[in-house]
Design a protein around this motif. Sequence first.
Motif, PDB file in Angstrom:
ATOM      1  N   GLU B 199     -33.840  11.198  10.621  1.00 37.82           N
ATOM      2  CA  GLU B 199     -33.542  10.553   9.337  1.00 37.82           C
ATOM      3  C   GLU B 199     -32.777   9.263   9.575  1.00 37.82           C
ATOM      4  O   GLU B 199     -32.180   9.067  10.636  1.00 37.82           O
ATOM      5  N   VAL B 200     -32.810   8.388   8.590  1.00 41.92           N
ATOM      6  CA  VAL B 200     -32.207   7.059   8.732  1.00 41.92           C
ATOM      7  C   VAL B 200     -31.471   6.656   7.461  1.00 41.92           C
ATOM      8  O   VAL B 200     -31.759   7.141   6.371  1.00 41.92           O
ATOM      9  N   SER B 201     -30.517   5.737   7.646  1.00 44.33           N
ATOM     10  CA  SER B 201     -29.869   5.083   6.509  1.00 44.33           C
ATOM     11  C   SER B 201     -29.810   3.602   6.822  1.00 44.33           C
ATOM     12  O   SER B 201     -29.223   3.205   7.830  1.00 44.33           O
ATOM     13  N   PHE B 240     -29.710  -0.206  10.651  1.00 39.80           N
ATOM     14  CA  PHE B 240     -29.745   1.190  10.208  1.00 39.80           C
ATOM     15  C   PHE B 240     -29.061   2.145  11.166  1.00 39.80           C
ATOM     16  O   PHE B 240     -28.905   1.860  12.353  1.00 39.80           O
ATOM     17  N   LEU B 241     -28.607   3.242  10.602  1.00 33.53           N
ATOM     18  CA  LEU B 241     -28.094   4.381  11.360  1.00 33.53           C
ATOM     19  C   LEU B 241     -29.208   5.403  11.454  1.00 33.53           C
ATOM     20  O   LEU B 241     -30.072   5.466  10.575  1.00 33.53           O
ATOM     21  N   ALA B 242     -29.167   6.213  12.500  1.00 33.86           N
ATOM     22  CA  ALA B 242     -30.240   7.194  12.658  1.00 33.86           C
ATOM     23  C   ALA B 242     -29.731   8.477  13.272  1.00 33.86           C
ATOM     24  O   ALA B 242     -28.777   8.486  14.052  1.00 33.86           O
ATOM     25  N   ARG B 243     -30.385   9.563  12.877  1.00 39.07           N
ATOM     26  CA  ARG B 243     -30.234  10.847  13.561  1.00 39.07           C
ATOM     27  C   ARG B 243     -31.585  11.198  14.172  1.00 39.07           C
ATOM     28  O   ARG B 243     -32.623  11.026  13.536  1.00 39.07           O
ATOM     29  N   ILE B 249     -27.509  10.415  17.971  1.00 35.50           N
ATOM     30  CA  ILE B 249     -27.342   9.508  16.837  1.00 35.50           C
ATOM     31  C   ILE B 249     -27.409   8.071  17.342  1.00 35.50           C
ATOM     32  O   ILE B 249     -27.194   7.810  18.522  1.00 35.50           O
ATOM     33  N   GLY B 250     -27.725   7.149  16.412  1.00 34.16           N
ATOM     34  CA  GLY B 250     -27.909   5.783  16.882  1.00 34.16           C
ATOM     35  C   GLY B 250     -27.564   4.740  15.842  1.00 34.16           C
ATOM     36  O   GLY B 250     -27.575   4.995  14.638  1.00 34.16           O
ATOM     37  N   THR B 251     -27.246   3.529  16.334  1.00 36.65           N
ATOM     38  CA  THR B 251     -27.119   2.358  15.463  1.00 36.65           C
ATOM     39  C   THR B 251     -28.165   1.337  15.897  1.00 36.65           C
ATOM     40  O   THR B 251     -28.405   1.144  17.087  1.00 36.65           O
TER      41      THR B 251
END
Lengths: 383, 383, 383, 383
Positions: B199-201, B240-243, B249-251
């Motif tokens: 998922e992402v934001s 975006f941020l990600a799982r 987790i990532g940026t």
Amino acid sequence: MVGYKFMGKAHSHAYRDVSFYFDNQVEPVLQAICGRDQAAVKEAAEKMGWLSYETDWRALIARDDIDLIDIVTPNSSHAEIAIAAAEAGKHVFCEKPLAMTLEQAKRMLAAVEKNNVLHMINHNYRFAPAVQFAKNLINSGRLGRIYHIRATYLQDWIMDPQFPLVWRLSKEACGSGAHGDLAAHSIDLARFLVGEFNEVSGLMETFIKERPLVEGSSGLSGSASSSKTGPVHVDDASLFLARFENGAIGTFEATRFAGGNRNGNRFEINGEKGSVRWDMEKMNELDVYFHDDEVNVQGFRTISCTEEGHPFAAAYWPAGHIIGYEHTFINLVVELVKGLEKGESPAPNFVDGMKNQAVLEAVERSASLKRWVAISEIESKFS
Amino acid sequence: MVGYKFMGKAHSHAYRDVSFYFDNQVEPVLQAICGRDQAAVKEAAEKMGWLSYETDWRALIARDDIDLIDIVTPNSSHAEIAIAAAEAGKHVFCEKPLAMTLEQAKRMLAAVEKNNVLHMINHNYRFAPAVQFAKNLINSGRLGRIYHIRATYLQDWIMDPQFPLVWRLSKEACGSGAHGDLAAHSIDLARFLVGEFNEVSGLMETFIKERPLVEGSSGLSGSASSSKTGPVHVDDASLFLARFENGAIGTFEATRFAGGNRNGNRFEINGEKGSVRWDMEKMNELDVYFHDDEVNVQGFRTISCTEEGHPFAAAYWPAGHIIGYEHTFINLVVELVKGLEKGESPAPNFVDGMKNQAVLEAVERSASLKRWVAISEIESKFS
Amino acid sequence: MVGYKFMGKAHSHAYRDVSFYFDNQVEPVLQAICGRDQAAVKEAAEKMGWLSYETDWRALIARDDIDLIDIVTPNSSHAEIAIAAAEAGKHVFCEKPLAMTLEQAKRMLAAVEKNNVLHMINHNYRFAPAVQFAKNLINSGRLGRIYHIRATYLQDWIMDPQFPLVWRLSKEACGSGAHGDLAAHSIDLARFLVGEFNEVSGLMETFIKERPLVEGSSGLSGSASSSKTGPVHVDDASLFLARFENGAIGTFEATRFAGGNRNGNRFEINGEKGSVRWDMEKMNELDVYFHDDEVNVQGFRTISCTEEGHPFAAAYWPAGHIIGYEHTFINLVVELVKGLEKGESPAPNFVDGMKNQAVLEAVERSASLKRWVAISEIESKFS
Amino acid sequence: MVGYKFMGKAHSHAYRDVSFYFDNQVEPVLQAICGRDQAAVKEAAEKMGWLSYETDWRALIARDDIDLIDIVTPNSSHAEIAIAAAEAGKHVFCEKPLAMTLEQAKRMLAAVEKNNVLHMINHNYRFAPAVQFAKNLINSGRLGRIYHIRATYLQDWIMDPQFPLVWRLSKEACGSGAHGDLAAHSIDLARFLVGEFNEVSGLMETFIKERPLVEGSSGLSGSASSSKTGPVHVDDASLFLARFENGAIGTFEATRFAGGNRNGNRFEINGEKGSVRWDMEKMNELDVYFHDDEVNVQGFRTISCTEEGHPFAAAYWPAGHIIGYEHTFINLVVELVKGLEKGESPAPNFVDGMKNQAVLEAVERSASLKRWVAISEIESKFS
């Protein structure tokens, strides 16, 4: 071209690629390659795209469909081949160092001049865009009077005492070790950028004085060694101080014993108005310092010499897409070709493209809705 | 190949060079190139070595002497061409991003699968030797469980508000801005190295909302701009941020507004046992940290991924002679060819070789006599 | 000062040293230190030069020979102590983060304002000369409108799953993990350099959800662990995206799971006219890019922020003698003092000085005579 | 201590701070400082915490409340003071270079030995933790037999031809220029790390042969210059090659004309099993290469020498909090003290702490709700 190993490969590639990138009028034709081992030279010719091959350099020179002789053989044969080529009216392009001795070099120069043929020597590092740009800065006076050069060429490939006595360690074949192989490059860069040498004080050293002999063939690989050893007659390291005609002074160090430095061809030049620094292993970058930068923001700038205005750079890729960028494509095409051979779609393929698109869309949706979006939420829209 | 600009050049070069370096059995033949502007495509074909050209991609696909269609057109036409090519039984190699929308991407994938043709997408950065080596380290468990990825793709080529509304800033042609152009690369590297996204934001931003329109032709150069302006519909930056599915987790940050960063495609990945860092602008290097290094000597190592054992590296040059080294030769051959055109020996020539030899011998003599030696002393020996 | 561990040491040192370097009129007097463990606080007082000590912070606040209360206790006690100090009319200097919650923070602010006492919070990284210089550049408009900040604070000291549940991992003592400890620093730097935050989107993660309990005492050392484990309630990593009031956007990442990064407090800020980059582990340097540098010599400059004109720098050492230089002297004096304890001349001593002089003179003689000079030749002159 | 300028400040600071960090039994007492200018030495004594002062070094030596004489005067007076101190039975700590000549150095050594006093010389760079750690690696055999050292000490503070003839450029006061000032440091590091020198070949150069005279006082600042000029008798640069007793070879360069290098004290040492690299301007880092690292992951590691196990490091701060970290606190306390002077809360204060807390809570809330959260949404909860 006479010779077809490491340097032969680099030269061949350049002839093939030059017209792809540049708008030269004369287009090189890879007419013939020459080597003593018929099977090997035939294979090399096919691999590298030469139209024909010869096993005797005298035959090559005798051909009248050839304008330029490119000499990439060990140093000991440069003089004989170059002089013969010049006598035959061929232009000559020769690997560095030009000769085994100054006396040979003078005879070679006399031969090309007497026969009125063009001549060039392969000091290729001059032609890194960052080095050419350093030259431009110096020529335009941006560094002012030059005070210092410190140049090193550091390698480490023969540090193992069991590394055998290959041809590059042979006095007969090469004349010297690190000195003619590496210091010759630094000397050329110094002459190009600083000016003519006036006097020198040197030190040469051989750390490992006895090495295993190579049985049968020789070569850089050095894999085939015998139980017998022989004395090493060339230098492992060559260091010197120098004074230049324009008053600059310099330190030079060439060595094959600097552990951790695979190919450390580097220099720093300090002038009254500025300084430049270059490192072959980061060849697209030039560090530049200007003394007339305003106070408090003076410092070395790291310039990526890949802009349209940098030497040679416009022929290649957009800014920041460094020289070498194209190899990611070559390597990818290897996978593509392998896929065709096997009849299987290589990775990344359309599945990857589709999944990539799903993430892109999830981010867009998240940015629009201002909340987290799961990939599954996006994918399920179309399932 | 459909298209012949920046990406067309990179693809063409790769087809030409792959067999020079690698021992593939299938050898690419540059059969035909396609573009709408007849004069331009003809010139591109000649320049890049394509045997023929077409001005209509449908004609290209209709030819039966072509096995593979390579699509390097703007994003908006990928789907139509790829599906048509697949329907015609051609293998398809497509530029990234695969499509304008996930829906398009799914149809493209369905088409290649239905027609049983091979397919590949051009995420070329996977194929930098250092990136492949990072993959090897991860696959072999050297980094352990992955905790973090932070990836940036930073450029600065459109920061000038007067930079015009070229096709790469067109919503119709590209679908998005930095997002599909740059973030797509980071997403692919993350999928390749870390795994599938969960998922992402995200956040997308357009800093300059109005730009000069391009009159007549378009293109990256952006030189021809009109006095009229138009709204920018694509993003200048995408964050975006990600799982990930495996718990990492990532940026992610892609932008064309990071001044001083020409092509900053970078990532760092942290795992329980180690970390890796890569920067496209130093593409031959991989920084690696191993937690199991002994205490007190832990630290990131800078590895020059040019050893024989590094992915793809054996096909190129000796260790430390980075990818890009060969360009010093290409640039030199440009000078050689120019010299032949003008009938003048280019620099450096045998005069330089001779002077270089004089310095080499002066150093040898100095080292032997343990005193300073003037170059004139050496040269006068033979005058 | 209440508290005397890691932060207590850093604060105490600053009070002792400030008047040595700077010409302040008010000179701090280290009146009293406070801690619950009488033996430990007594030892700390002696070691760090405090004139007296207390074991109850209420007693400290009650003393009328104290003007300023410095709070370096765990986060959970900040509010109570600060409010009591303010009520007692003391100025208050508090460690960051100010409080456990915004509600606490608001009460603390109300208390100092109501009682009309001065207050400060310890966001020390603002005070690195390079950070202050970045602030100056931004304030003077050299970067123009700010587009981006990307800030990371990367550590790796708790990656071992066997690292115990020390107080810094306690929800009760600290409120959060990396978030309040590290992200709070990045947030302060962003507020200082970019401006006020508008909105955020975050992600917090605890990778190791169960850790060994500490028996008896707690502390950073984490050496004493028990066989029992307990749940971790604070975050190991905190990531967020942000929009600022002035239109800038940012990415933030704070983590204790970035292997190889011991204290990676870093940021890059991109504005329309320039960019700055900083890394705490190279704290004296600021990388600066100016878009108005002339074409072809644009690049990040590495500025050593140690010139007289750089913030705070004039109080310390000459240019290039970075902050930290003085520690070579401290370490040397340790050896000197040990030598006095043992009655032995420490190294390097006059023997070393003499031998150094011999080399210096040999070089001078060699430079004068233009030949090699042996050290023994020099030394024998005086033997 | 005799002298109180740049070096006097560095020494004084070290005496003050040593017992704060380390657990030495003998604690230095700053008994008396000495200088000829009464007003200046009085001010220096107060500023740096000396209990008394003298204006005649003979008077200082005559005092019986003093055990150790620390000599930080210009080089020309070292011998006279040191010998007198030794004759008076005082231990002697002397700035480098020890003397003006080898003859002086030998007399100084004889004096301390005859009078049985302890003696030390201030080669402070040995005491950087990273340099000590390099020494440990070499001593433990991790680098094996040493082949190379290349050491530079590059500065640029006198490149302006209008920079005046200050005492550091005086042959009478200093004996030499860059040679005794900078090369002496590199020589000491080489002796410390590699071993004793065997022979040298040098080059010394004065680029600017005439400079403005200083009127009245002298000093590093060089601000007060006259219209008259005088000849420069000391070297601007000193270069040499060296052979060591153990077979290693080296290049050395000390200069004050390397533009852009403020304090470039650097070395690289190559041994058969590994290499180390150090740069004073990044003094906490040591780059280390081990040849026995497994194939494909060999490379220089950048080690932050701040771990508990690194020399001297345990006395300071946690890993990655480099030496110099404490200065952010000192600089902050300057602001705190200024705030107390002015009766104003300095920044950052509790307002900043509160706003920081609001961002922290907004991120937590966002992470919990999985959506963007405005700061105003958080703040309004308590308004």
